[in-house]
Motif scaffolding. Sequence first.
Motif, PDB file in Angstrom:
ATOM      1  N   THR A  80       0.839  -1.200   0.000  1.00 29.44           N
ATOM      2  CA  THR A  80       0.000   0.000   0.000  1.00 29.44           C
ATOM      3  C   THR A  80       0.876   1.252   0.000  1.00 29.44           C
ATOM      4  O   THR A  80       2.094   1.183   0.207  1.00 29.44           O
ATOM      5  N   LEU A  81       0.230   2.393  -0.178  1.00 26.71           N
ATOM      6  CA  LEU A  81       0.945   3.667  -0.114  1.00 26.71           C
ATOM      7  C   LEU A  81       1.555   3.859   1.271  1.00 26.71           C
ATOM      8  O   LEU A  81       2.688   4.333   1.395  1.00 26.71           O
ATOM      9  N   ASP A  82       0.844   3.477   2.319  1.00 28.06           N
ATOM     10  CA  ASP A  82       1.375   3.599   3.678  1.00 28.06           C
ATOM     11  C   ASP A  82       2.646   2.768   3.849  1.00 28.06           C
ATOM     12  O   ASP A  82       3.614   3.216   4.453  1.00 28.06           O
ATOM     13  N   LYS A  83       2.645   1.562   3.310  1.00 24.38           N
ATOM     14  CA  LYS A  83       3.828   0.702   3.397  1.00 24.38           C
ATOM     15  C   LYS A  83       4.990   1.321   2.617  1.00 24.38           C
ATOM     16  O   LYS A  83       6.133   1.301   3.080  1.00 24.38           O
ATOM     17  N   LEU A  84       4.709   1.858   1.454  1.00 26.61           N
ATOM     18  CA  LEU A  84       5.737   2.517   0.661  1.00 26.61           C
ATOM     19  C   LEU A  84       6.363   3.674   1.434  1.00 26.61           C
ATOM     20  O   LEU A  84       7.584   3.808   1.489  1.00 26.61           O
ATOM     21  N   LEU A  85       5.528   4.505   2.052  1.00 29.31           N
ATOM     22  CA  LEU A  85       6.034   5.651   2.806  1.00 29.31           C
ATOM     23  C   LEU A  85       6.862   5.204   4.009  1.00 29.31           C
ATOM     24  O   LEU A  85       7.873   5.831   4.344  1.00 29.31           O
ATOM     25  N   LYS A  86       6.456   4.110   4.640  1.00 37.84           N
ATOM     26  CA  LYS A  86       7.237   3.575   5.758  1.00 37.84           C
ATOM     27  C   LYS A  86       8.614   3.118   5.273  1.00 37.84           C
ATOM     28  O   LYS A  86       9.626   3.349   5.932  1.00 37.84           O
ATOM     29  N   GLU A  87       8.671   2.478   4.105  1.00 42.09           N
ATOM     30  CA  GLU A  87       9.953   2.037   3.534  1.00 42.09           C
ATOM     31  C   GLU A  87      10.826   3.236   3.163  1.00 42.09           C
ATOM     32  O   GLU A  87      12.048   3.177   3.294  1.00 42.09           O
ATOM     33  N   VAL A  88      10.224   4.308   2.696  1.00 41.14           N
ATOM     34  CA  VAL A  88      10.987   5.521   2.391  1.00 41.14           C
ATOM     35  C   VAL A  88      11.621   6.074   3.672  1.00 41.14           C
ATOM     36  O   VAL A  88      12.782   6.498   3.667  1.00 41.14           O
ATOM     37  N   GLU A  89      10.866   6.049   4.775  1.00 44.67           N
ATOM     38  CA  GLU A  89      11.419   6.493   6.058  1.00 44.67           C
ATOM     39  C   GLU A  89      12.613   5.636   6.465  1.00 44.67           C
ATOM     40  O   GLU A  89      13.629   6.158   6.932  1.00 44.67           O
ATOM     41  N   VAL A  90      12.499   4.317   6.286  1.00 48.14           N
ATOM     42  CA  VAL A  90      13.610   3.418   6.607  1.00 48.14           C
ATOM     43  C   VAL A  90      14.815   3.761   5.728  1.00 48.14           C
ATOM     44  O   VAL A  90      15.950   3.805   6.209  1.00 48.14           O
ATOM     45  N   PHE A  91      14.571   3.986   4.462  1.00 52.14           N
ATOM     46  CA  PHE A  91      15.650   4.353   3.533  1.00 52.14           C
ATOM     47  C   PHE A  91      16.365   5.620   4.014  1.00 52.14           C
ATOM     48  O   PHE A  91      17.598   5.671   4.060  1.00 52.14           O
ATOM     49  N   ILE A  92      15.594   6.611   4.375  1.00 47.68           N
ATOM     50  CA  ILE A  92      16.182   7.878   4.827  1.00 47.68           C
ATOM     51  C   ILE A  92      16.964   7.672   6.129  1.00 47.68           C
ATOM     52  O   ILE A  92      18.095   8.146   6.266  1.00 47.68           O
ATOM     53  N   ASP A  93      16.388   6.928   7.075  1.00 46.98           N
ATOM     54  CA  ASP A  93      17.040   6.712   8.375  1.00 46.98           C
ATOM     55  C   ASP A  93      18.315   5.884   8.253  1.00 46.98           C
ATOM     56  O   ASP A  93      19.322   6.184   8.872  1.00 46.98           O
ATOM     57  N   TRP A  94      18.264   4.808   7.474  1.00 45.62           N
ATOM     58  CA  TRP A  94      19.353   3.837   7.479  1.00 45.62           C
ATOM     59  C   TRP A  94      20.354   4.029   6.343  1.00 45.62           C
ATOM     60  O   TRP A  94      21.512   3.654   6.476  1.00 45.62           O
ATOM     61  N   TYR A  95      19.925   4.553   5.244  1.00 41.55           N
ATOM     62  CA  TYR A  95      20.837   4.654   4.104  1.00 41.55           C
ATOM     63  C   TYR A  95      21.316   6.078   3.871  1.00 41.55           C
ATOM     64  O   TYR A  95      22.495   6.324   3.679  1.00 41.55           O
ATOM     65  N   TRP A  96      20.392   6.993   3.856  1.00 39.30           N
ATOM     66  CA  TRP A  96      20.707   8.380   3.519  1.00 39.30           C
ATOM     67  C   TRP A  96      21.675   8.918   4.540  1.00 39.30           C
ATOM     68  O   TRP A  96      22.650   9.518   4.366  1.00 39.30           O
TER      69      TRP A  96
END
Length: 119
Positions: free
Chosen positions: A103-119
């Motif tokens: 879902t869109l909510d799941k996608l946004l949660k994954e974006v947050e993980v990307f920003i926190d852990w990778y960015w």
Amino acid sequence: LRQYYRLKHPQRILMDAPMPENPNQFIILAHYLQELGLRTPLVYDYHLEHGFVWLEDFGDQTYSKILLQHPEREAELYQLAVHVLQHLHQQARIKPSFIEEYTLDKLLKEVEVFIDWYW
């Protein structure tokens, strides 16, 4: 949080997936892909409460390493990868019940993980 450790004798991989990781999802998906005729690391043993999974070690010959040593094999390797994707597409026509709806909510949660852990 997930980490992997390579053991030499016996040659195995130890997956350490502490909470909130869920290694059971990995195990279920590995068995599912095997049922479809695809090769995944065998799961030798696990202790889900502690997040440990003993896996078969496929070695460290990755596409990138092979391509560095043998660039002439590029077309062959990518053709093999495309065949695996075609096979998966043909065999997995119905989404298994253990795979959550994306879902869109799941996608946004994954974006947050990307920003926190990778960015």
